[in-house]
Structure formats: C-alpha cells, structure tokens
Design an enzyme around this catalytic site. Structure first.
Site, PDB file in Angstrom:
ATOM      1  N   CYS A  96     -35.513  16.341 -22.071  1.00  0.00           N
ATOM      2  CA  CYS A  96     -35.884  16.932 -20.778  1.00  0.00           C
ATOM      3  C   CYS A  96     -37.262  16.450 -20.341  1.00  0.00           C
ATOM      4  O   CYS A  96     -38.285  16.836 -20.933  1.00  0.00           O
ATOM      5  CB  CYS A  96     -35.837  18.455 -20.886  1.00  0.00           C
ATOM      6  SG  CYS A  96     -36.513  19.324 -19.464  1.00  0.00           S
ATOM      7  N   CYS A  99     -39.676  19.212 -19.079  1.00  0.00           N
ATOM      8  CA  CYS A  99     -40.154  20.023 -20.205  1.00  0.00           C
ATOM      9  C   CYS A  99     -41.430  19.418 -20.786  1.00  0.00           C
ATOM     10  O   CYS A  99     -42.369  20.137 -21.163  1.00  0.00           O
ATOM     11  CB  CYS A  99     -39.098  20.109 -21.304  1.00  0.00           C
ATOM     12  SG  CYS A  99     -37.559  20.916 -20.820  1.00  0.00           S
TER      13      CYS A  99
END
Length: 330
Positions: A96, A99
């Site tokens: 991700c 993230c």
C-alpha cells in the site's frame, strides 16, 4: 472526620423543591454504582500489568508508544492498553503506497506524544481476522480505541496537520493527556482495594438523600487519601447532583434564552443528567460543541468529557457519545 449532621427538615420548604430533591436522590441512587466503579478499576488493572507507554522505549518493545499488533496480542496491546491511554490503530499493508506516506507521520506523532497515546500497527495481510473484525474497507485505515470501544476513525492518507489534529482531539476528548504510571508507588497491589468502612457514612447519606452530607463524607476520605479508588468519582457524581439541584428546572429555559452563555449551557446539561436523562445531557453539550469555537467550544468539550467520566465508560450510552464528540471536533 465525620460529616456534619444534616439539619432538620424545614416545614416551610416548597413542596415542588422537595419533590425535585427526591427525584435527584432517586437518580443518584442508581448513578453511584460502586460495583461498576470497581469493575472499571479491575479492567484498568489489567493494563497496569504492562509497562506504561513511553516514547523512550524502542519501537516494538514492551511499553513502547509504537507497537506491532497481531491477533494474538490484540487483547493486551489494544483493548487492555486502551484502559490506560487511547490507542490508535494503523491498519496497513506492504503493497500500500498511501500507507507508507501515513505510517511515518503517525509514528512521529506517537513519539511526540510521550506516552499519552499508543500507535498500534496492524498488517492486514498477516492478520486478516483482525481486519475483518474491524470492518476494514480500505487502507490505510486509522481507528481509535478508548476504554475498549471504537471512538473515532478515518480512511486514507491525510496531511500531517490533519493527523496531528486527529490525535490531539482524541487525547483531549479521552484521557486529557495524562500519562499512566507517572506517580511513584503505583502497582498491582493497589488494584485490589479492601472494603472501606469510611464509605458507610457517605452511602448512608445517599440513602436518605442528603447530598451535602454525602459530599462531606467523600471529601473527608479524599482529604487523607487523595487517590482513593472510589471516593473521587463518587464525589464528582454527588457534586453533579448538587449542581443540578441548584440549576433547577428553569435551567433549560435559561439556556435556550442565552445560547451563547456557556455557563448556562453546562448548567442545563447538569440538570438533564441529574434528573436521569443521560442522552439528552450528552446531546445538549454535543450541540454546543458543534456550533461554537475557541474557548467556548473547549469549555463545552471539557464539561462533556467530565460528564462521560461521571456516567462511566461501561455505560452503553457513553461510547456513541464519545464517537459523536470526536466527529464534532475533527
């Protein structure tokens, strides 16, 4: 020190005032739940078995302000720990990209927090049951837990300023920034308190509806033992009901007539809570928080957080109200 004996009833007392006092006393009898207070103490004691969070501990070490959480450690590192300080869950995955933008920001803020809150990082790929249980729809996902309940959340990477505001408002609306374990001599032995005969005078006063005597009895205990596990909360509850008595039923009309008067608004909320209308008391101050700013908003927030503490986090109405407060603040 024994509290002063209550004065004899005055036959000239307004019967409406007497009825209101009786209603207050009846509400108080249900509000001061010593068993519930003890249950909360026991829940907090589970968290005290672990070191308090500290910015100086290496990330991932016991007591660190940043911890990696798995399904096996979720109970101790998140649920139990949330009885010490608010816990912010950072749900992420290696693949991700957003993230990797948000996580370092949260880690830096946790270090700055110096133990006032904990960042618990959860790899959703390695812990799918946690992700499912937390109803994660997308990542990065951030969820805040306090006293075992979800109180706030957001999804997606946000700027550092917004993340800072999120954690600042979270701490202000929950623990107020207190760091557990700061006082010397705290330990597990304090979690199991024997029955205290000094509480008998206060409880007897509550039974007869004498709030002044109950307040004096609880204050007497705190004068000699400021950290008494029951008397502090019980005193705040009694003081609430005395404020509600003083405000009287005209408090609501007075608050409606002066919507910008924060004192009038808090008196109205005290009256509502004192007569047992918990939801209305919370809703009243939530509305004040939503429509004010600056010092007025902060005063309303602080008073609402005080009422949360009086009702107790084990009450099912407090969790939703805390979440509503976080929504109003953030």
């Amino acid at each position: 020190m024994q509290p002063n004996r209550p004065a004899r009833p005055d036959p000239r007392v307004d019967p409406r005032a007497a009825a209101q006092q009786a209603q207050m006393a009846a509400s108080l009898a249900g509000a001061v739940d010593l068993a519930a207070i003890q249950a909360r103490n026991e829940a907090a004691a589970r968290a005290q078995a672990a070191p308090p969070p500290s910015a100086s501990a290496p990330a991932g070490a016991p007591g660190s302000a940043v911890v990696d959480v798995t399904e096996a450690t979720f109970q101790s590192e998140v649920l139990d720990r949330s009885f010490q300080v608010p816990v912010v869950l950072d749900l992420w995955a290696e693949w991700c990209g957003p993230c990797k933008q948000l996580s370092p920001v949260l880690e830096r803020l946790a270090a700055e927090g110096a133990g006032s809150w904990v960042l618990a990082k959860v790899d959703v790929d390695a812990n799918p049951a946690l992700a499912q249980g937390l109803r994660v729809q997308g990542i990065p996902a951030v969820k805040a837990v306090w006293q075992g309940q979800l109180v706030a959340e957001f999804t997606g990477a946000i700027p550092e300023q917004e993340a800072r505001q999120f954690v600042t408002e979270l701490v202000a609306a929950t623990s107020g920034g207190a760091v557990p374990g700061a006082a010397e001599g705290e330990g597990e032995d304090e979690a199991q308190e024997p029955e205290d005969p000094r509480l008998d005078a206060a409880e007897a006063a509550l039974d007869r509806g004498d709030l002044a005597a109950a307040e004096a009895a609880y204050q007497s205990i705190l004068d000699t033992e400021p950290e008494h596990p029951v008397a502090g909360l019980a005193l705040r509850q009694v003081q609430l009901f005395r404020r509600a008595e003083e405000a009287g039923p005209n408090a609501l009309a007075a608050a409606e007539a002066a919507p910008d008067d924060i004192v009038a608004q808090t008196r109205a909320a005290d009256f509502l809570l004192g007569t047992g209308d918990v939801d209305a008391a919370f809703s009243w101050l939530l509305d004040v928080v939503r429509r004010t700013a600056g010092e007025e908003r902060d005063a309303a927030r602080q008073h609402l957080v005080e009422l949360f503490g009086i009702v107790g986090d084990e009450d099912p109405r407090v969790g939703p109200a805390r979440r509503a407060l976080m929504t109003a603040l953030f």
